[in-house]
Design an enzyme around this catalytic site. Sequence first.
Site, PDB file in Angstrom:
ATOM      1  N   ILE A  53       0.840  -1.209   0.000  1.00  0.00           N
ATOM      2  CA  ILE A  53       0.000   0.000   0.000  1.00  0.00           C
ATOM      3  C   ILE A  53       0.867   1.249   0.000  1.00  0.00           C
ATOM      4  O   ILE A  53       0.420   2.328   0.360  1.00  0.00           O
ATOM      5  CB  ILE A  53      -0.970  -0.013   1.196  1.00  0.00           C
ATOM      6  CG1 ILE A  53      -0.203  -0.043   2.524  1.00  0.00           C
ATOM      7  CG2 ILE A  53      -1.920  -1.195   1.110  1.00  0.00           C
ATOM      8  CD1 ILE A  53      -1.097   0.147   3.760  1.00  0.00           C
ATOM      9  N   GLY A  81       3.232  -6.552   8.501  1.00  0.00           N
ATOM     10  CA  GLY A  81       3.383  -7.123   7.168  1.00  0.00           C
ATOM     11  C   GLY A  81       4.720  -7.800   6.939  1.00  0.00           C
ATOM     12  O   GLY A  81       4.779  -8.997   6.641  1.00  0.00           O
ATOM     13  N   ASN A 116      15.179  -2.411   4.354  1.00  0.00           N
ATOM     14  CA  ASN A 116      15.549  -1.521   3.248  1.00  0.00           C
ATOM     15  C   ASN A 116      15.675  -0.107   3.800  1.00  0.00           C
ATOM     16  O   ASN A 116      14.669   0.592   3.966  1.00  0.00           O
ATOM     17  CB  ASN A 116      14.471  -1.592   2.157  1.00  0.00           C
ATOM     18  CG  ASN A 116      14.848  -0.765   0.927  1.00  0.00           C
ATOM     19  OD1 ASN A 116      15.778   0.051   0.962  1.00  0.00           O
ATOM     20  ND2 ASN A 116      14.128  -0.976  -0.154  1.00  0.00           N
ATOM     21  N   GLU A 147       4.089   2.282  11.574  1.00  0.00           N
ATOM     22  CA  GLU A 147       3.244   3.087  12.451  1.00  0.00           C
ATOM     23  C   GLU A 147       4.011   3.865  13.513  1.00  0.00           C
ATOM     24  O   GLU A 147       3.584   4.930  13.945  1.00  0.00           O
ATOM     25  CB  GLU A 147       2.179   2.181  13.081  1.00  0.00           C
ATOM     26  CG  GLU A 147       1.192   1.775  12.001  1.00  0.00           C
ATOM     27  CD  GLU A 147       0.292   0.616  12.359  1.00  0.00           C
ATOM     28  OE1 GLU A 147      -0.799   0.890  12.849  1.00  0.00           O
ATOM     29  OE2 GLU A 147       0.664  -0.548  12.112  1.00  0.00           O
TER      30      GLU A 147
END
Lengths: 694, 174
Positions: A462, A505, A586, A660
Amino acid sequence: MTVTPTRAVGTDFDRVEAAEKVTGTARYAYEHAPDRDTVYAVPVQSVIARGEVVNVDTDGALTLPGVIAAVWHGNAPRLGPADDPELALFQSRRVAYRGQLVAGVIAETLETAREAARRLRVEYAQEPHDVVLRVDHPKMYKPSKVNPAYPTDTEYGDPDAALEKAAVTVDLTYSTPAEHNNPMEPHATVAVWENDGLVVYDSNQGSSAVRDTLAGLFGLPPDAVRVIAPHVGGGFGSKGTPRPGVVLAALAAKVTGRAVKVTMTRQQMFALVGYRTPIIQRVRLGADEDGTLRAIVHDAFEQTSTVQEFAEQTTTPTRIMYAAPNRRTTHRLAPLDVPTPSWMRAPGECPGMFALESAMDELAIACGVDPIELRIRNEPETDPESGLPFSSRNLVACLREGAARFGWADRDPAPGVRREGRRLVGTGVAAATYPAYRLPSRATARAEPDGGFTVRIAAADIGTGARTALTQIAADALRTAPERVRVEVGDSALPTASLAGGSSGTASWGTAVVRACEALLRELDRYGGRRPQEAAADTTAEVEAAERLSRHAFGAQFAEVGVDVDTGEVRVSRLLGVFGVGRVINPKTARSQFIGGMTMGLGMALMEEGVMDVEFGDYLNHDFAQYHIPACADVPDIEVHWVDEVDDRLNPMGSKGIGEIGIVGTAAAVANAVHHATGVRVRDLPIRLDRLVG
Amino acid sequence: MDGTNLPETATITLDVNGVDHEITVDTRSSLLDVLREHLDLIGAKKGCDHGQCGACTVLVDGRRINACLQLAVALHGSSITTVEGLADGDGLHPIQRAFIEHDAFQCGYCTPGQLCSAVGVLAEAAAGWPSVVTQDLSATPALDGDEIRERMSGNLCRCGAYVNIVAAIGEVAE
Ligand code: FES
Ligand code: FES
């Protein structure tokens, strides 16, 4: 524990879909047209906040050339049971909030559908509504749990007696308003029924979950539903659970036998896709003279709708942040005639830590202790409520590293004394935290005849960079170069995966990908490297068998603000975030995610506020002209760092979620800086001009 | 709308990314909907449909505009550049390369608008147009951070990529 030789993980990688995104060829949900006859459905919303739909007169709409159908309770097909009653679209005459969907109009063109929607005559039986949240609301009740499955209240020791006895106490009430996720891509779906099955192109945070929901609603086996979501224009929680629009698209496609496109308008999103509940929080802290905490009490009062209970886990971060022998956290909800609140970036931690970290700043001042020192003094050895060991906890390292980088040592704690031109300048600090969740997922890995590898998992990208991170993770697990790995995500036809939510995720999907890749290497070994080979993994058992630990990411947020002495305008001039999040997969995209979270936190601090229209019962300022989110000129250069954190008790990558935590603590750091600049303590967000002047 | 209830249509010509199109449009159609729904040029995005977000930014006769605020019928004979027209064949426009280099996007939904807007900003500054933060109104404005932030504030990014967007544009402006 598997130790994979790290090559790709930990290195900067461009997003694998970067070229598509900068050339405009990345196709988002609404941009799919399954056939040339694709038609348009436009949602129609209730204009009352409570009551019933008596009738919908569709004549004026249906006589327009090009209008195909109008669907409402009176003629809609009956649906199967929905876990989320918001999705029982047109199944009842009841109206539970203003803006709820009461009808949909389908036409050959978007223009005609909009005109037809305007011509529908909806007749209501209106009832008085109740939309104002107050602590003493008579309907305030104790939910049986808070999201996702935490105890509603916790209590240890005797907090009331400890507060009574404490040398220093603060007793403070904070409030945060309704905040709206507002991903830039409005929720959209294109639906078509094919061979008794349903295919939807949909903007969501998890295609497997949308598939299962639609299968239940339309009485289909799950494999008769396919949900495709290759590119998603942000979600921030609002696309974490299916919203009414996807049901409207599927219903409209069923009724018309055509491929149907549906999108929410920006205005409609304010009622239909969830939002962060407004919250009133009371924080009481009791400490020794030196700031050592003796008692922490944190109570939250929130709203939910009459449609469904949504219990924000607001005070849960307080359960793990600081040591204190006596402590209590509680949550209470009032069901109002309002849209159902839902997930918004860092639900729980984000609003909860605004209150706790503002209160810690106030306690630091009351004790005359530096706010960083205060936090360090109250650092717990183990999880203060569960007693479990932390898998890793580097809050102190983040605070120290941040203090050094920010230049905290020279800070004069006196408020309201630094003036630069027309501005009063101040700095503030706050801690951040977010749980490190992991959920079961499946994945497959395939060695292709051409020497490459394909990894498949119904994950969602997303904007998090999931596709890229999984490519790196798979490459390392396969001991190959990322260029040889193709990762397919965003399609429920791929192996079932958990949601892009709860910053889980990468941990969840990455575990499944690593296990599938390991299994593939074993297969290749067994067959002497002969290709093609394929292997699958399901992490359910592994995730369930994980040892019991307290797993959380931590961070420190620093802000510098300038406040105009005449107008009260607050400008943030510096933001610095330092995080302890395990191994960073990353660094390039991780930095962007932290910055993005902090940017949203800046919006929370200074501008975001859904204003309830008490008269009509909906969020009045439902567009970008009135609900302000940060624009380019609002955002200074934001600096982000992370401390080295090795934690091998999380998942094979040693990573904690990062989507978050960036928003957590930012608003408190800004509010604390505003107090340092001006001497004015703003406990009600956002920090509006009128709260500083006058 | 007249008594027949039929949509009013008009036939117009548009040059889009160097290709001539003769199209019959509903006179209520915005340029954005014509691009996305009729020409399948889905690069320009719809974030608000009300001129409040900039996701739909395209260049009309070289100037950046919100395509959601333009009625297509009013643009007969115009030349339009969308994000699909920025690259030169397979070679990305320098601003596209800089966006990738600086990771100036996450979900990518605001990105086409940011890119077209950035191309507009570069041209406006080169043409000497001042902004509200320009100090010296007689000189050609230099695109420093403040100038870029000011000029790019019509393009919202909820992923919060501004810091990287400013860096990307700054690099190309140099
Ligand atoms: S879609 Fe045109 S400005 Fe938002
Ligand atoms: S990249 Fe997602 S809105 Fe800008």
